[in-house]
Design a protein around this motif. Structure first.
Motif, PDB file in Angstrom:
ATOM      1  N   ARG A 268      45.271  55.235  44.920  1.00  0.00           N
ATOM      2  CA  ARG A 268      44.940  54.019  43.931  1.00  0.00           C
ATOM      3  C   ARG A 268      46.091  53.672  43.210  1.00  0.00           C
ATOM      4  N   ILE A 269      47.148  54.483  42.899  1.00  0.00           N
ATOM      5  CA  ILE A 269      48.337  54.124  42.032  1.00  0.00           C
ATOM      6  C   ILE A 269      49.118  53.420  43.339  1.00  0.00           C
ATOM      7  N   ALA A 270      49.246  53.817  44.553  1.00  0.00           N
ATOM      8  CA  ALA A 270      49.884  52.895  45.445  1.00  0.00           C
ATOM      9  C   ALA A 270      49.410  51.579  45.396  1.00  0.00           C
ATOM     10  N   MET A 271      47.956  51.521  45.448  1.00  0.00           N
ATOM     11  CA  MET A 271      47.387  50.068  45.724  1.00  0.00           C
ATOM     12  C   MET A 271      47.679  49.356  44.549  1.00  0.00           C
ATOM     13  N   SER A 272      47.985  49.927  43.281  1.00  0.00           N
ATOM     14  CA  SER A 272      48.201  49.312  42.212  1.00  0.00           C
ATOM     15  C   SER A 272      49.543  48.597  42.015  1.00  0.00           C
ATOM     16  N   THR A 273      50.534  49.169  42.935  1.00  0.00           N
ATOM     17  CA  THR A 273      51.787  48.682  43.095  1.00  0.00           C
ATOM     18  C   THR A 273      51.731  47.233  43.811  1.00  0.00           C
ATOM     19  N   GLN A 274      50.602  46.911  44.388  1.00  0.00           N
ATOM     20  CA  GLN A 274      50.426  45.870  45.231  1.00  0.00           C
ATOM     21  C   GLN A 274      49.805  44.690  44.585  1.00  0.00           C
ATOM     22  N   ILE A 275      49.428  44.853  43.164  1.00  0.00           N
ATOM     23  CA  ILE A 275      48.894  43.789  42.659  1.00  0.00           C
ATOM     24  C   ILE A 275      49.931  43.059  41.703  1.00  0.00           C
ATOM     25  N   SER A 276      49.540  41.817  41.101  1.00  0.00           N
ATOM     26  CA  SER A 276      50.504  40.992  40.521  1.00  0.00           C
ATOM     27  C   SER A 276      50.177  41.604  38.619  1.00  0.00           C
ATOM     28  N   ALA A 277      51.267  41.414  37.878  1.00  0.00           N
ATOM     29  CA  ALA A 277      50.922  41.766  36.697  1.00  0.00           C
ATOM     30  C   ALA A 277      49.940  40.847  35.872  1.00  0.00           C
ATOM     31  N   PRO A 278      49.260  41.364  34.803  1.00  0.00           N
ATOM     32  CA  PRO A 278      48.274  40.371  33.966  1.00  0.00           C
ATOM     33  C   PRO A 278      49.212  39.443  33.365  1.00  0.00           C
TER      34      PRO A 278
ATOM     35  N   LYS B 140      48.187  38.133  24.283  1.00  0.00           N
ATOM     36  CA  LYS B 140      48.210  37.715  23.111  1.00  0.00           C
ATOM     37  C   LYS B 140      47.102  36.938  22.516  1.00  0.00           C
ATOM     38  N   PRO B 141      46.964  36.897  21.019  1.00  0.00           N
ATOM     39  CA  PRO B 141      45.784  36.385  20.406  1.00  0.00           C
ATOM     40  C   PRO B 141      45.471  34.785  20.792  1.00  0.00           C
ATOM     41  N   ILE B 142      44.364  34.393  21.125  1.00  0.00           N
ATOM     42  CA  ILE B 142      44.066  32.829  21.387  1.00  0.00           C
ATOM     43  C   ILE B 142      44.754  32.064  19.955  1.00  0.00           C
TER      44      ILE B 142
END
Length: 412
Positions: free
Chosen positions: A17-27, A33-35
């Motif tokens: 799962r850690i390996a897979m997480s490196t394949q997704i973009s950052a939020p 930040k607050p709206i």
């Protein structure tokens, strides 16, 4: 031994799962930040500011869209809309969508292939209705007038005699041209030609007299974000028995599932069958609409009409003092909720609007469609239709025009 094997499997799973997480973009950083929503006074053509009571209603706990407590609120909305429209029509409800959704619902339910549709067009909303009717196969015949003018009963009679339409459209509140179209007598003319009469009252409902049944209007639709002063997202609409009969006599299925009034009638408890799931109603928006209608009922229609009339007259007098001219010269044709102001020669409409927004956080708008660049449009609707707002707008408008004349290139 089993525990060791179990731990190894868990470790392997976590590592994968850690390996897979490196394949997704950052939020997105912006969502961490607050709206940030500034407080602005909305004195353009809409939306209007919503009162705290209406905003608070939208923050109430969510209910299921078929829970009995929510369908009770839907029933209260129906009663409120019948009062606002001055109608006894059973087919009265709120479309889940903005005012354009009301327009689209009117078109897609009543226009079939090659139906002749007469559109009284003296601004953008006639153009929009004609566009929608053509998309649904209608044979559209536009009767056009210059911006700032209205249609007479003679104009309507001639159009009916010449084109023999099954449907005729008029915008009661042509906000792009800031015109109020008289409606009395048009319904009778339409019915004498077996023609359905459809009216847009998005910017007039609650601010000026409108009597759906008395004036023979067959379809009337509006929006929640103008005089009712609720957030955008719900479109009041009502069908007369004549409109319902035309709907039921269709040769083809309504092209839109979402706007099919046959299905919406069931969801709104109108067709007497048990309510069935059609779509997930915008629960929070309906809370807000219910409270907006409650405010109108508490004030009373006649009192609301009088308030908007007095505020508009106060504005006209103030504009005259400033040497400014309303776009619509005939006082009887002016839309009280949205006033067009002719931009003086040598003044940039946009510079003035930006100055007022930047310095005072007050919105005014330019023209729309053919009136773009020629006028400012200022709106005093519902919660915003009070004398203090008129005085403030006149003061900042005078200041902004002076600044634009003295410093043509600056905003502040």
């Amino acid at each position: 031994m089993k525990r060791v094997l179990g731990f190894r499997k868990l470790t392997t799973l976590l590592n994968s799962r850690i390996a897979m997480s490196t394949q997704i973009s950052a939020p997105p950083e912006c969502l961490l930040k607050p709206i940030n929503v500034p407080n602005k006074l909305l004195l353009g053509p809409g939306p209007a500011n919503a009162p705290p009571r209406v905003l608070a209603a939208g923050a109430l706990p969510l209910l299921g869209h078929l829970h009995p407590e929510f369908t009770q609120i839907m029933d209260e909305i129906k009663d409120g809309l019948k009062y606002a429209f001055q109608t006894e029509n059973e087919m009265t409800l709120a479309i889940s969508g903005t005012g354009h959704a009301g327009m689209e619902a009117a078109v897609c339910n009543l226009v079939e292939q090659d139906d002749v549709v007469v559109v009284l067009s003296n601004g953008l909303w006639g153009e929009r209705f004609a566009d929608m009717a053509e998309r649904h196969g209608g044979d559209v015949r536009k009767i056009e007038k210059p911006l700032g003018e209205i249609f007479t009963l003679q104009d309507v009679q001639e159009a009916l005699d010449k084109h023999k339409p099954s449907l005729l459209f008029a915008a009661h509140s042509e906000s792009s041209a800031t015109v109020l179209q008289p409606l009395e007598g048009i319904g009778d003319l339409c019915h004498s030609h077996d023609c359905v009469f459809v009216v847009d009252c998005v910017a007039s409902l609650g601010a000026v007299p409108i009597y759906m049944d008395k004036w023979g209007i067959d379809v009337l639709y509006s929006g929640s974000q103008k005089v009712l002063s609720a957030p955008p997202g719900t479109a009041p609409i009502s069908f007369s028995p004549k409109a319902c009969a035309k709907l039921k006599a269709r040769k083809t299925k309504v092209r839109s599932f979402y706007f099919d009034m046959n299905m919406l009638a069931n969801y709104w408890g109108i067709d007497k069958d048990a309510r069935r799931y059609h779509h997930t109603g915008p629960v929070s928006s309906m809370y807000a609409l219910r409270e907006a209608l409650a405010r109108l009922a508490e004030e009373g229609l006649e009192a609301s009409w009088d308030r908007h009339r007095l505020v508009s007259e106060m504005l006209y007098e103030g504009l005259e003092t400033l040497g400014l001219k309303p776009f619509v010269s005939n006082r009887n044709w002016r839309l009280p909720t949205v006033t067009g102001i002719i931009v003086p020669d040598g003044v940039s409409w946009k510079q003035v609007a930006q100055y007022i927004m930047t310095k005072y956080k007050i919105e005014i708008s330019g023209g729309l469609g053919a009136s773009a660049g020629k006028i400012w449009r200022v709106g005093f609707m519902g919660y915003n239709a009070i004398p203090d707002n008129v005085n403030m707008l006149l003061r900042v408008l005078k200041e902004a025009i002076k600044e634009a004349k003295e410093n043509p290139q600056s905003v502040l």
